[in-house]
Motif scaffolding. Structure first.
Motif, PDB file in Angstrom:
ATOM      1  N   CYS A  33       0.822  -1.214   0.000  1.00 46.89           N
ATOM      2  CA  CYS A  33       0.000   0.000   0.000  1.00 46.89           C
ATOM      3  C   CYS A  33       0.855   1.264   0.000  1.00 46.89           C
ATOM      4  N   GLY A  34       1.875   1.305   0.862  1.00 45.52           N
ATOM      5  CA  GLY A  34       2.703   2.505   0.948  1.00 45.52           C
ATOM      6  C   GLY A  34       3.488   2.754  -0.324  1.00 45.52           C
ATOM      7  N   CYS A  35       4.217   1.739  -0.779  1.00 45.83           N
ATOM      8  CA  CYS A  35       5.039   1.902  -1.978  1.00 45.83           C
ATOM      9  C   CYS A  35       4.181   2.050  -3.225  1.00 45.83           C
ATOM     10  N   GLY A  36       3.074   1.299  -3.293  1.00 48.01           N
ATOM     11  CA  GLY A  36       2.207   1.401  -4.456  1.00 48.01           C
ATOM     12  C   GLY A  36       1.598   2.787  -4.604  1.00 48.01           C
ATOM     13  N   HIS A  37       1.197   3.385  -3.488  1.00 49.75           N
ATOM     14  CA  HIS A  37       0.592   4.720  -3.525  1.00 49.75           C
ATOM     15  C   HIS A  37       1.587   5.757  -4.044  1.00 49.75           C
ATOM     16  N   VAL A  38       2.804   5.736  -3.508  1.00 49.00           N
ATOM     17  CA  VAL A  38       3.821   6.710  -3.925  1.00 49.00           C
ATOM     18  C   VAL A  38       4.248   6.459  -5.372  1.00 49.00           C
ATOM     19  N   ALA A  39       4.350   5.183  -5.758  1.00 53.64           N
ATOM     20  CA  ALA A  39       4.766   4.863  -7.123  1.00 53.64           C
ATOM     21  C   ALA A  39       3.737   5.349  -8.139  1.00 53.64           C
ATOM     22  N   LEU A  40       2.459   5.218  -7.822  1.00 56.77           N
ATOM     23  CA  LEU A  40       1.421   5.706  -8.735  1.00 56.77           C
ATOM     24  C   LEU A  40       1.512   7.215  -8.909  1.00 56.77           C
ATOM     25  N   THR A  41       1.751   7.923  -7.807  1.00 55.26           N
ATOM     26  CA  THR A  41       1.907   9.382  -7.891  1.00 55.26           C
ATOM     27  C   THR A  41       3.105   9.753  -8.745  1.00 55.26           C
ATOM     28  N   GLY A  42       4.230   9.052  -8.552  1.00 55.63           N
ATOM     29  CA  GLY A  42       5.425   9.325  -9.355  1.00 55.63           C
ATOM     30  C   GLY A  42       5.220   9.017 -10.820  1.00 55.63           C
TER      31      GLY A  42
END
Length: 270
Positions: A33-42
């Motif tokens: 959840c944490g990494c996926g959320h930031v990766a989508l934003t990037g």
């Protein structure tokens, strides 16, 4: 009871298998959840800066990413509660087994039904997270191809005569509209994109998110094995106790019958 004996008694009631699965589930969901959320934003930032400068060309993708981020919030909240419930079920079953060993077994049909219900839900969630794991592999594959393309252009052994002809076109993946401007990156521009923090961070965060999804799948399969074993043990223990109760009752009846015959024999002799 001494302090050490009390500690040993408390430790004996801990469902260690469920505890390990809970820790693994928390870790996997947190990473996904944490990494996926930031990766989508990037990813969205990278597309806006380098592949689609007109907002309307990637409006659908932006909406989809926002929906995925809301789904990630829901997954994190739900699995935190669900893992706690499964850990509580593990404590319940461990307590029931200890009572069974102490000849004080008091499990109910409702308790066994709850275990079976959790087993069914965990099976469904395991299938869902396997699908999520496969879906998460898609952006990892796309970023990996782009990373390899950039690495090939930088390598002195690649024998590339015209680097400007090497391009990555995100339009062919359906990420942006076919008329998006510029829609693709070639040569030195592609190399510059691969050197940006958005690309580097998103690529590695997608890998960590994929690992987190895999860890969650392993945790759910672990939970499934624990629940199946607990349900089978509880069912077997109930059958064993029913047999013991019937056997005890039969022994008591035989003993009472024997005493009655002894009383009748002593009366006839007198």
């Amino acid at each position: 009871m001494g302090c050490s004996e009390c500690c040993l008694k408390c430790l004996g009631g801990v469902p260690y298998a469920s505890l390990v699965a809970t820790i693994l589930c928390f870790s996997g969901v947190a990473l996904f959840c944490g990494c996926g959320h930031v990766a989508l934003t990037g990813t969205l930032t990278m597309l806006e800066n380098h592949f689609s400068r007109v907002t309307s060309d990637h409006a659908t993708l932006a909406t989809v990413i926002q929906i995925f981020q809301y789904i990630i919030y829901g997954i994190a909240s739900f699995f935190f509660i669900y893992a706690i419930l499964l850990l509580g079920e593990g404590f319940y079953t461990t307590s029931a087994i200890k009572k069974e060993l102490q000849s004080d077994f008091k499990t109910t049909v409702c308790g066994r039904c709850i275990t079976a219900f959790f087993m069914f839900l965990t099976y469904i969630f395991a299938l869902v997270f396997i699908a999520i794991f496969c879906f998460t592999a898609i952006p990892v594959f796309l970023f990996f191809n782009m990373w390899n393309t950039c690495a090939a252009m930088r390598s002195p052994d690649s024998n590339i005569t015209s680097p400007a002809s090497i391009c990555v076109d995100v339009r062919q993946y359906g990420l942006v509209a076919m008329n998006a401007t510029p829609g693709k990156a070639c040569g030195a521009t592609l190399g510059d994109i691969c050197n940006t923090s958005e690309f580097y961070l998103s690529y590695h965060l997608y890998i960590v998110a994929l690992a987190g999804a895999g860890a969650t799948v392993i945790a759910l399969i672990h939970y499934l094995m624990i629940l199946a074993a607990n349900w089978a043990y509880l069912k077997s223990a109930v059958s064993t106790h029913e047999y013991q109760d019937i056997k005890t009752k039969d022994d008591q009846d035989l003993e009472a019958e024997a005493r009655s015959k002894e009383g009748q024999n002593s009366s006839s002799y007198s």
